[in-house]
Structures are given as structure tokens and as C-alpha cells.
Design an enzyme around this catalytic site. Structure first.
Site, mmCIF file in Angstrom:
data_model
loop_
_atom_site.group_PDB
_atom_site.id
_atom_site.type_symbol
_atom_site.label_atom_id
_atom_site.label_comp_id
_atom_site.label_asym_id
_atom_site.label_seq_id
_atom_site.Cartn_x
_atom_site.Cartn_y
_atom_site.Cartn_z
ATOM 1 N N ILE A 1 0.834 -1.209 0.000
ATOM 2 C CA ILE A 1 0.000 0.000 0.000
ATOM 3 C C ILE A 1 0.863 1.251 0.000
ATOM 4 O O ILE A 1 0.633 2.184 -0.769
ATOM 5 C CB ILE A 1 -0.955 0.000 1.213
ATOM 6 C CG1 ILE A 1 -1.953 -1.159 1.088
ATOM 7 C CG2 ILE A 1 -1.695 1.336 1.313
ATOM 8 C CD1 ILE A 1 -2.876 -1.297 2.286
ATOM 9 N N GLY B 1 5.496 4.778 5.360
ATOM 10 C CA GLY B 1 5.427 5.978 6.176
ATOM 11 C C GLY B 1 6.634 6.046 7.080
ATOM 12 O O GLY B 1 7.611 5.305 6.911
ATOM 13 N N GLY B 2 6.566 6.930 8.051
ATOM 14 C CA GLY B 2 7.706 7.127 8.921
ATOM 15 C C GLY B 2 8.035 5.907 9.764
ATOM 16 O O GLY B 2 9.190 5.656 10.091
ATOM 17 N N MET B 3 7.010 5.127 10.153
ATOM 18 C CA MET B 3 7.229 3.985 11.028
ATOM 19 C C MET B 3 7.601 2.714 10.266
ATOM 20 O O MET B 3 8.266 1.833 10.793
ATOM 21 C CB MET B 3 5.968 3.716 11.856
ATOM 22 C CG MET B 3 5.741 4.733 12.950
ATOM 23 S SD MET B 3 7.010 4.620 14.221
ATOM 24 C CE MET B 3 6.443 5.911 15.328
ATOM 25 N N GLY B 4 7.125 2.581 9.028
ATOM 26 C CA GLY B 4 7.387 1.362 8.279
ATOM 27 C C GLY B 4 6.491 1.278 7.072
ATOM 28 O O GLY B 4 5.982 2.286 6.570
ATOM 29 N N VAL C 1 3.138 -0.452 4.874
ATOM 30 C CA VAL C 1 1.767 -0.924 5.068
ATOM 31 C C VAL C 1 1.397 -1.797 3.876
ATOM 32 O O VAL C 1 1.621 -1.418 2.726
ATOM 33 C CB VAL C 1 0.772 0.242 5.200
ATOM 34 C CG1 VAL C 1 -0.640 -0.301 5.437
ATOM 35 C CG2 VAL C 1 1.179 1.177 6.329
ATOM 36 N N LYS D 1 1.130 -3.350 9.308
ATOM 37 C CA LYS D 1 2.012 -2.182 9.384
ATOM 38 C C LYS D 1 3.316 -2.620 10.036
ATOM 39 O O LYS D 1 3.344 -2.968 11.211
ATOM 40 C CB LYS D 1 1.317 -1.091 10.203
ATOM 41 C CG LYS D 1 2.156 0.132 10.528
ATOM 42 C CD LYS D 1 1.307 1.068 11.383
ATOM 43 C CE LYS D 1 2.092 2.232 11.944
ATOM 44 N NZ LYS D 1 1.274 3.090 12.823
ATOM 45 N N ASP E 1 -1.112 13.447 18.309
ATOM 46 C CA ASP E 1 -0.514 13.753 17.004
ATOM 47 C C ASP E 1 -1.595 13.824 15.934
ATOM 48 O O ASP E 1 -1.451 13.271 14.843
ATOM 49 C CB ASP E 1 0.530 12.694 16.639
ATOM 50 C CG ASP E 1 1.428 13.127 15.477
ATOM 51 O OD1 ASP E 1 1.570 14.344 15.254
ATOM 52 O OD2 ASP E 1 1.986 12.245 14.789
#
Length: 703
Positions: free
Chosen positions: A96, A99-102, A104, A119, A218
Site C-alpha cells: 500500500i 510511512g515514517g514507522m514502516g 503498510v 504495518k 498527534d
């Protein structure tokens, strides 16, 4: 796969730079550049390029960035590929995005069925001390909020990788749509009605999180996904990674956030309450209505200084198309003093929608038409409460959401504190009524005493606000669990639904009452109507499974129970619904497997009651009687519901003791006995004279 051991750490910067430049070249020029590079880097660079090409080929909707591929390869990780089965359970369908964390991915849950989003946690983040605990906390907090405008998070998994560390990932609700930031960034200017509907959905989700005692921390357009739903869009809040739980005095310690959206108190590292999210909500509203941010600067430090020292320009000064009411509501959210901001996000939306007598719509999950009387109730000013009372209300809502004996008693104390100084504050009376009703229903205290206190509090709320749908609904619900007055509650439900026909909680309460009366089709319709407003509500889905069961629509009950397990695989109530439906269909092994899960997830008494019923129904009467003997002392203490013990006696053909248990439950005001009249397990008692007399006692016709 890992290439980390091929090079000393000091050469990785050289390789990263070289890799970034080489992959931009055409294939022939790329090969030439590799051949001409430093011989010490050539082999590693060649492997990186080959693996980057391979990873890009399988990603149907895009590729990982070169930096991310390099990070994965350097850490010994692997990106997922289409049709990979990860953690022995999830089959990857497509990439998909990242992003900043990993990353998807969309994946199929091979164990429970259905599609989920997974995720991943970036390798360098997974290696950080405390990061996995942060993701566990994100799951624990997000699970406490069940609302259509909040993304559901399911669980944390590890996928083993040969030769490298495990890949850590979360599973969550798969949301098909674009983020609000993408909508804004792509230049798709939101029309005002569309923007108002999105704002209302976000407000409802944010208030649901606050009701569970959670500060998001956030909130920004990138953490809101717009999901298509019929003719409207559903705005869904995601990413509780920075969420905080209010503790102690009702505030948390500031933790991170995105500089353009954080509240002044977050900038200063001060005490953070729900008001910080209200400020972020105001920034978000400013952006979607005015098309700009209230403060802009490339330097985060200067951006922080502006937020602390300057008053933002009015949204109407940026875009003259912003209405006066939205202008006023947005600026109210952006007050530097948290105490001056609206207490809830929906209060902000109501402020914007209350334009005058000609405006007959207000926010639920979009712009919903309401009756004139309900609208007038919204227009009336509620008594203001000071910041101390507001903090006690927040604490009370937090305690009530946890539903344990100690927390409910704490909630009662907090609501009473608010009412001592604000005796006309209706939300506190409603909270007090619900707290007492929970205490009664879950046998946390003397049932009769708690129920009377709940009814008195709800009656007070009705007197103070005769247009409050929730007040009428709560009073009707409290009456519906009174074994001596339960048949008098229907007018209250009808009054509540006249004032607000789309309140899902009232519709669920009404559906439960209708089911106890044997009006199954109406009961199912009422719960289904509630689910259209709140499709991810665990309690509503549980109630629908029960109503299908009560109506003997067992195939539908099984399907609903299986959906429940997908929705919340760690909640014992999900497996209780499955066990009952399987038992009635004669699928005893499946029913007993569900019982094991009930005990595993924390309800041993319910598991034993169901185990005994299943064993009795399959012919193991002696085993069922033995379990009943062990459960009877718990029933005598009021811990086990009368209907559950009586059901076991029915399954072992001990009709006399079943009826005796129901009558004893009625004498002690146990509301569970009201289920017996139309409970499938009690069909064997229909011709029993003792059971017919019991039906007369609870006000229903015998026979």
C-alpha cells in the site's frame, strides 16, 4: 539476506551515496557505473541494486524508496512480497505504501478470513530500546476505542527471518481511501459541506478517544483517512503511536507530535490534557476550510515561537468563503489557554453549525437532519463548569470506560464531585446514572440499591433537559433491567428515538428490550439500524449475534459470531456468541473450542457455564451436573447469573431445579431471568406449569 557484514561501518555512508546515484541511471549506464566504482564497494553495490530491482518488481502500486530498501538490506531484513505468508497466518496481497514507522500492506487473514492491513516496524526503529513497548501501548490504547471514526488495531506479531532479526508488525483495520493530507495536497479543494462532514466525523472519533481517557497527541491530516461510505465519506483517525493516557490529576506528560499541529502546552513540555487535541483539531480545521496553516515557518523553533507569541489570522482573512461560525469555532480551538478552548470536538462543530433558526442539521458521522425539538435542545446553553470540574468529568469518563468494580466506584465519586458544585449539569447526571446501572448489572454492589440510584439520576437528567434523547434512553434502559417494572419502559425508548432516531446506544438498549419481549424481528432491525451508525461497535455486534440466536436464526448467529472474532479476537464475549450458536447447531467440538478461548481471554466462570451447557446438550449429563454443583456457590454469591445456572439444569433435564433457580433470581432482582422467556435453551420448559407461573411473575403470558 544481509550484506551488513561485507563492509566496515565507516564505508556504509559511501555505499549509501553511491547506491542513490546509481539507481537513477538507465540499465546500461548503471552496469558501467558499477564496474567503474571503488572495487571495495563493487560487490556490495551490485547486490543492493539487484535486490532493489527485485523489490520494485513485485510492488503493484509502487515501490519502497531507495533509502528504505538500503535500510532493510543493511539490517538483514526482507520486505514482504506478494503471496508471502507472514507469521504463518497472513498472506500478503499488495503493497500500500510507506510511512515514517514502516510499510503498510494489504493481507488476507488465513486463520479468521477477511482482509487486514499490516504495518511493519522499520528495522532501525525496532532495534531502538522501548520501541516495541510503544507499539504494544498503541495497541492497548487503540483497542479501548471502538468507533467508526477511529481505526481498529488488532494485534502485534513477529515474523521470523532466516539469518536476520524478526520483522515486527501490527495488524489493523484495512481502510480503502486516501489520507486527508493527500486530499489537500492533491489540490482537491474541499467544498464547505464536504469539509463540514469530514470535520464532524473527526470530532466524533476524537471525542470517543477522549471518553476512553486517551489523548491522541498527534492529530493531523496525515493521520485521518477518508473512506468511501455510500454517498458520504467516513473520516477515520489512525496512528495512536503518540497517544497518552490521562492519569493522576487528569493530565499527561507532553510527548512529541508534529510541529505544525501541536498545542502551545506541548511546545512548552507542560501538562497535556484533551485540550491539546482540541488545539490540533483547530489547526486541522483551519487547513481544510482556509486552505493554509495558521502558522508557517521552515524552522521548527521559530514555528514554536510563533505559536507561543502570536495570535493566528482569522480563517476568513485567508479565505473569505469561510463562514463566520466556522471562523469563530476554529479560533476558539486555537486559544493559547487550554481552559478557553471548547471542551469537546463536537462542541466545536456544534458552534459552527448553530447559525440560526434556518439551520436544521448537526454533526454525527456527517451532517444529519434532526427534529426541531432536538435542534432546540442543542441550542440551549448548558450550565458552564470550571476547569476543575471539567477535569473531574474527564476522570469520571475514563474510569467508567474501564468497567471494573473499582473504576466504576471511582467514576461515581468523580461524577458526584462535579454535581456538588454543578447540580444542574446534565452530562454528570447521565454519567452517574450509567455508572450505577453498570454497578447493578455487573453485580459490583447491591443490585436493588444501585438500580434505584441509577433510575433517580436518570430521572434528574430528564427533568433538567426534557429534550435529551440519551436521558430518556438511559432511564428506559435502567427500567428495562428492573424485573418488576421492565414492561413499562417502552414509552421512554420511543420518546428517546423521537428526539434522536439515530442514537446507536439507545437503539441497542431498545433492541435488547424487544428481544426479551419475543419481538425478534423488531429487535434485530433496531440493532441493525444502530450498526449502520456505528458499524465497528463491539457491543452492537455482540447484541446482533445474541438477537439472531434468540430468534433461532442460527446460521446468521454463527456468521455474526465469526465476524465478532475478526473484529475483536481477544474479547471473551466474541467467543461466547460463537459457542452458543455452535452449541445450538449441534457442532459441539467447535463450541467447546470457543469455550477454551473464553477462558483464555479472561472469563473462567462464563466458560464453565457454557461448557456445562454444551456437555449437557450433547448427553454428558453427569459431567454437566458436576460443573453446576461447583458453580452454585458462585451463583448464591450473585457472581453467576441465574439464567446461566438454570440453563445447565435444563440441559440435564432437571426442570424443577431450573424453575426454582429462575424464581430465586427474580426474588433477588437478577435481570438475567428476563432472558428466559424467549431463550432457546428454555423451550423444553414451555409446557411446565412451574415455568408458566414464573412467566406470569415477570409479567408475560404463560404458555
Amino acid at each position: 539476506m544481509t550484506i551488513q557484514t561485507l563492509l566496515p561501518p565507516e564505508r556504509w555512508a559511501d555505499l549509501r551515496s553511491l547506491f542513490g546515484s546509481v539507481i537513477e541511471l538507465e540499465p546500461q549506464a548503471r552496469r558501467k557505473a558499477i564496474d567503474q566504482c571503488d572495487p571495495a564497494l563493487r560487490s556490495a553495490l551490485s547486490r543492493l541494486v539487484r535486490n532493489y530491482d527485485a523489490s520494485s518488481a513485485f510492488l503493484r502500486s509502487g515501490a519502497l524508496s531507495p533509502d528504505r530498501v538500503l535500510e532493510y538490506l543493511a539490517s538483514g531484513y526482507q520486505v514482504f512480497e506478494t503471496d508471502d505468508v507472514v507469521a504463518s497466518r497472513f498472506r500478503v496481497a499488495r503493497f500500500i505504501g510507506e510511512g515514517g514507522m514502516g510499510e503498510v500492506y494489504e493481507a488476507e487473514d488465513c486463520e479468521l478470513g477477511g482482509q487486514v492491513a499490516i504495518k511493519t516496524v522499520r528495522p532501525e526503529l525496532a532495534a531502538e530500546a522501548g520501541m516495541i513497548e510503544r507499539f504494544k501501548r498503541e495497541i492497548q490504547l487503540a483497542r479501548r476505542v471502538t468507533h467508526p471514526n477511529v481505526c481498529r488495531v488488532f494485534d502485534l506479531f513477529r515474523h521470523p527471518v532466516s539469518g536476520g532479526p524478526d520483522i515486527v508488525f501490527l495488524t489493523m483495520e484495512l481502510l480503502a481511501g486516501e489520507t486527508l493530507s493527500e486530499r489537500i495536497r492533491n489540490g482537491n479543494r474541499l467544498i464547505k459541506r464536504e469539509a463540514a462532514g469530514i470535520a464532524a466525523g473527526i470530532a466524533n472519533g476524537l471525542d470517543a478517544a477522549h471518553a476512553a481517557g486517551i489523548v491522541h497527541g498527534d492529530l493531523k491530516p496525515g493521520n485521518v483517512i477518508l473512506v468511501a461510505r455510500d454517498e458520504q465519506e467516513r473520516a477515520v483517525i489512525t496512528d495512536f503511536g503518540l497517544a497518552m493516557e490521562l492519569v493522576g490529576a487528569g493530565y499527561a506528560t507532553a510527548a512529541g507530535g508534529t510541529p505544525a499541529y501541536v498545542a502551545p502546552e506541548q511546545v512548552e513540555g507542560g501538562q497535556v490534557t484533551f485540550a491539546a487535541d482540541i488545539y490540533s483539531f483547530g489547526v486541522l480545521l483551519y487547513e481544510i476550510f482556509a486552505g493554509a496553516l495558521p502558522f508557517q515557518h521552515a524552522d521548527p523553533a521559530e514555528l514554536a515561537r510563533l505559536r507561543l507569541t502570536k495570535i493566528p489570522a482569522a480563517p476568513r482573512a485567508v479565505d473569505a468563503g469561510v463562514s463566520k461560525n466556522w471562523d469563530r469555532a476554529i479560533l476558539a480551538c486555537l486559544e493559547r489557554d487550554p481552559a478557553k478552548r471548547p471542551r469537546t470536538a463536537t462542541a466545536c462543530v456544534r458552534m459552527a453549525q448553530e447559525a440560526g433558526p434556518s439551520r436544521r442539521y448537526f454533526a454525527a458521522a456527517g451532517i444529519l437532519s434532526v427534529a426541531a425539538a432536538g435542534y432546540a435542545a442543542l441550542r440551549r446553553e448548558r450550565p458552564a463548569i470550571d476547569s476543575d470540574s471539567s477535569a473531574h468529568m474527564q476522570r469520571a469518563n475514563l474510569f467508567l470506560g474501564r468497567r471494573t468494580a473499582g473504576d466504576v466506584q471511582n467514576a461515581i465519586s468523580e461524577y458526584q464531585h462535579v454535581l456538588k458544585n454543578n447540580p444542574r449539569y446534565v452530562p454528570a447526571w447521565l454519567g452517574l446514572a450509567e455508572s450505577y446501572s453498570v454497578s447493578a448489572n455487573f453485580h459490583f454492589s447491591d443490585f436493588r440499591t444501585s438500580l434505584e440510584a441509577a433510575i433517580q439520576a436518570a430521572e434528574t437528567a430528564v427533568r433538567l433537559d426534557t429534550h435529551s434523547a440519551r436521558a430518556y434512553g438511559l432511564l428506559a434502559y435502567c427500567t428495562s433491567i428492573d424485573v418488576r417494572r421492565w414492561l413499562t419502559c417502552e414509552p421512554g425508548f420511543r420518546r428517546a428515538l423521537t428526539l434522536d432516531p439515530r442514537d446507536p446506544q439507545v437503539r441497542m438498549w431498545y433492541g435488547s428490550y424487544l428481544g426479551k419481549c419475543g419481538r425478534s424481528d423488531e429487535a434485530i432491525a433496531s440493532v441493525q439500524a444502530a450498526l449502520r451508525e456505528d458499524p465497528t461497535s463491539l457491543s452492537l455486534n455482540q447484541q446482533l449475534a445474541w438477537e439472531f440466536y434468540r430468534a433461532r436464526r442460527m446460521d446468521e448467529s454463527v456468521r455474526q459470531a465469526e465476524d465478532l472474532i475478526t473484529l475483536q479476537p481477544r474479547d471473551p464475549m466474541s467467543y461466547i456468541a460463537a459457542a452458543r450458536a455452535y452449541e445450538w447447531k449441534g457442532e459441539f467440538e467447535k463450541a467447546l473450542a470457543a469455550v477454551v478461548e473464553i477462558e483464555r481471554y479472561g472469563d473462567p466462570l462464563a466458560s464453565e457455564c457454557l461448557r456445562a451447557s454444551i456437555e449437557g446438550r450433547r448427553g454428558n449429563a453427569e459431567l454437566a451436573r458436576g460443573i453446576a454443583s461447583k458453580l452454585r456457590p458462585e451463583w448464591e454469591k450473585g457472581v453467576v447469573e441465574s439464567v446461566l445456572l438454570a440453563e445447565i439444569y435444563c440441559q440435564t433435564h432437571d426442570n424443577e431445579r431450573a424453575v426454582e433457580t429462575l424464581n430465586a433470581g427474580f426474588d433477588r432482582s437478577d435481570p438475567s431471568v428476563l432472558k428466559a422467556a424467549h431463550h432457546p435453551s428454555f423451550e423444553v420448559l414451555k409446557s411446565d406449569r412451574g415455568f408458566q407461573k414464573f412467566l406470569s411473575r415477570i409479567g408475560l403470558p404463560a404458555g
